[in-house]
Scaffold this motif. Structure first.
Motif, PDB file in Angstrom:
ATOM      1  N   ARG A 183     -80.871  21.277  29.072  1.00 33.16           N
ATOM      2  CA  ARG A 183     -80.720  21.554  30.496  1.00 33.16           C
ATOM      3  C   ARG A 183     -80.670  23.041  30.794  1.00 33.16           C
ATOM      4  O   ARG A 183     -81.310  23.514  31.740  1.00 33.16           O
ATOM      5  N   LYS A 184     -79.940  23.794  30.009  1.00 35.60           N
ATOM      6  CA  LYS A 184     -79.835  25.219  30.280  1.00 35.60           C
ATOM      7  C   LYS A 184     -81.172  25.922  30.062  1.00 35.60           C
ATOM      8  O   LYS A 184     -81.565  26.802  30.836  1.00 35.60           O
ATOM      9  N   THR A 185     -81.909  25.509  29.034  1.00 32.13           N
ATOM     10  CA  THR A 185     -83.208  26.129  28.766  1.00 32.13           C
ATOM     11  C   THR A 185     -84.210  25.809  29.863  1.00 32.13           C
ATOM     12  O   THR A 185     -84.965  26.683  30.313  1.00 32.13           O
ATOM     13  N   LEU A 186     -84.235  24.548  30.310  1.00 27.21           N
ATOM     14  CA  LEU A 186     -85.186  24.164  31.348  1.00 27.21           C
ATOM     15  C   LEU A 186     -84.807  24.726  32.711  1.00 27.21           C
ATOM     16  O   LEU A 186     -85.684  25.072  33.511  1.00 27.21           O
ATOM     17  N   ALA A 187     -83.505  24.789  33.010  1.00 30.84           N
ATOM     18  CA  ALA A 187     -83.084  25.317  34.307  1.00 30.84           C
ATOM     19  C   ALA A 187     -83.428  26.794  34.466  1.00 30.84           C
ATOM     20  O   ALA A 187     -83.652  27.263  35.590  1.00 30.84           O
ATOM     21  N   SER A 188     -83.497  27.521  33.370  1.00 38.39           N
ATOM     22  CA  SER A 188     -83.839  28.942  33.431  1.00 38.39           C
ATOM     23  C   SER A 188     -85.327  29.192  33.253  1.00 38.39           C
ATOM     24  O   SER A 188     -85.739  30.361  33.181  1.00 38.39           O
TER      25      SER A 188
END
Length: 592
Positions: A416-421
């Protein structure tokens, strides 16, 4: 004594060999005419693949290795209509007629690609087809049948449009939002692998924006018919000639021109003002049909609240003129404004956009006058027509921001953190000025905790149930949201967001998928490649001359589906037992 001109000695002798044979053995060959190191042009070499990005409304075609498409054209011609839509006829006869008409239009478009746009022989060119994840399978079969049977291309490669868009910006992991004409689709991609089970879609796209814009113009626009004579044009003021907008003048071409040349996306309004104006929700503005006499007969006065300096940033052509003075209507205003009137008044107060005059073709009954009619587009309509794309709360019609958040909810927590950024937005609808910054603001506003309203317990003596918080698990990602192609990124709130926001190349969002296909074609990569020999073996239409045994029409439609790639037929994970084995083992388990 004069002598004839001689050949310069410094120039090497010419070797009369075929250029294609000389260039076949080298690997350092660039086919793009946009660079100075190009050795040959795409017209004289067959190594370059043809990249086709077929949309329901606009097609983009060109050769691999080039930085932009050779041609971009409307699929249905100047009418601006789409080739297909989300609905399909239910009756067999009507569906067959609809499919036959679609196949004729697809054949016309594909022949135009090779014979008019690219001027190349289709028999010597491999094709890369930029495939939308939700492209109907029967349309894909029609394209393959036309390319193989009619144009006889050597092979077709099917590549995901979201993956190609991500490759165009130099990434292999990210969350891609494609907002096209029919629908908006969010697809997470990890390590060049599209996560199709986590795909999310909504019908709020360019088609919905066009219909919403047409309804707003019918309700709040003004039309000035052409004067019957030159003396009437000089003596009769424009305020006395203003009428309601006839529905005949709002053709698809006019709406498309207004949407692409006049509209933009405004900033987020204060939520307290929205609640005070529309306590039942902002989306009620869209549900009112334009033919409602209670709301469409009244006209609204507009005050020019914004400074006149904003008119300098607007592009003025021969068909448009900027109006900086308010219009004065002589009609009496009703005392009690309904919801639409209050919403229009609020948008007018907070809008700094100016009105535009657009010359349009008058209806048939008014074509006996002098010149063309004038369509007056209110400034707040230009600024707030795109609000329909950001209105969520519906299960079937989520907003574009909610589609991204729903896709993040479905992916594993570690991603989630990788895709959100690493959010990438592509598509023609997203080219509206101000759309991407507004989308980032809507993402942050959607994950704000809901307002704490007093709730009554469902049963007496039971505790009050907690309020439903849909995106509570995504709230820790607030500081990490970043859009790769944001033209004006906000100040970074984290190192990851600062390293990604606005770092994508400045490609046009509408051509991002085609540029990725051009890159994949120049690298001799792409999606699943289907050669023509394999198609001929699996296509029963090749044996149409042999009438024994007869081949039914249904078999002709179903046979090629075994070789065309389709992500909906992907196998189950290794841990899932097959259904047949489970059914066969169930009686034994019951008996035991």
């Amino acid at each position: 004594m004069s002598t004839g001109p001689s050949t310069p000695r410094g120039k090497p002798p010419v070797n009369p060999t075929t250029p294609t044979a000389r260039l076949a053995g080298t690997h350092v060959v660039q086919s793009s005419p946009h660079y100075t190191t190009t050795r040959r042009h795409s017209l004289y070499g067959t190594e370059d693949r043809v990249i086709i990005d077929p949309g329901s409304k606009i097609w983009k075609v060109g050769f691999s290795g080039e930085g932009r498409p050779r041609d971009v054209f409307y699929a249905a011609g100047k009418t601006g209509m789409s080739l297909w839509d989300l609905s399909r006829a239910r009756e067999t006869t009507e569906r067959a007629e609809q499919d036959r008409l679609l196949e004729v239009n697809l054949e016309r478009c594909l022949r135009s690609v090779f014979h008019h746009s690219l001027l190349t022989d289709p028999k010597s060119r491999k094709v890369i087809l930029v495939e939308h994840p939700l492209l109907p399978l029967y349309i894909k079969e029609m394209m393959a049948r036309i390319l193989f049977n009619n144009l006889q291309v050597p092979s077709i490669s099917f590549a995901s449009s979201h993956l190609l868009s991500l490759l165009a910006v130099g990434r292999i992991t990210g969350l891609v939002l494609d907002c096209g004409h029919l629908e908006s689709v969010a697809l997470p991609i990890f390590a060049s692998r599209p996560l199709f089970p986590h795909l999310r879609t909504t019908p709020l796209a360019g088609s919905r924006l066009a219909s919403h814009l047409r309804a707003l113009l019918l309700l709040f626009g003004t039309y000035l018919p052409p004067p019957t004579s030159l003396s009437a044009a000089a003596n009769i003021p424009a305020a006395n000639r203003s009428t309601r907008v006839p529905e005949e003048i709002l053709t698809d071409a006019v709406i498309e021109e207004i949407k692409t040349r006049c509209c933009f996306v405004g900033n987020v309004l204060d939520s307290s003002e929205m609640r005070s104006i529309s306590p039942s929700g902002e989306d009620s503005e869209i549900d009112v049909p334009p033919s409602d006499p209670a709301t469409s007969e009244s006209e609204f006065s507009r005050g020019s609240a914004g400074p006149e300096s904003t008119t300098s940033s607007q592009q003025v052509s021969s068909e448009f003129s900027v109006v900086s003075h308010p219009r004065i209507h002589g009609a009496n205003q009703p005392r009690n404004e309904n919801h639409l009137q209050a919403l229009a008044s609020m948008y007018t107060r907070h809008s700094t956009a100016t009105e535009l005059h657009m010359r349009v073709v008058p209806p048939v009954s008014q074509q006996t006058g002098t010149g063309r009619g004038t369509l007056i587009i209110p400034g707040w309509v230009r600024e707030r027509a795109a609000e329909v794309l950001f209105e969520g709360g519906d299960v079937d019609e989520s907003s574009v921001a909610e589609v991204i958040l729903d896709a993040l909810l479905k992916v594993p927590m570690d991603l989630r953190k990788t895709l959100a950024s690493s959010i990438l937005v592509v598509g023609g609808t997203l080219m509206l000025p101000g759309f991407i910054p507004r989308l980032h603001a809507e993402l942050l506003r959607a994950i704000i905790p809901p307002s704490s309203l007093p709730r009554l317990p469902t049963r007496p003596g039971k505790p009050t149930p907690p309020q439903y918080d849909r995106y509570a698990t995504l709230r820790p990602l607030t500081n990490y949201f970043a859009i790769l192609n944001n033209p004006s990124p906000p100040p970074p709130t984290s190192t990851r967001a600062g390293a990604n926001a606005g770092k994508a190349p400045a490609f046009s969002p509408a051509t991002m998928a085609w540029i990725g296909g051009s890159l994949a074609g120049s690298l001799k990569t792409g999606g699943v490649e289907v050669p023509r020999e394999r198609w001929d073996e699996a296509d029963p239409a090749q044996d149409a001359d042999d009438e024994i045994p007869p081949v039914s029409a249904g078999a002709l439609d179903r046979a090629p589906r075994n070789i065309l790639p389709d992500w909906t037929r992907t196998p189950l994970p290794a841990g899932a037992p097959p259904a047949i084995a489970t059914l066969s083992a169930s009686p034994q388990a019951v008996g035991a």
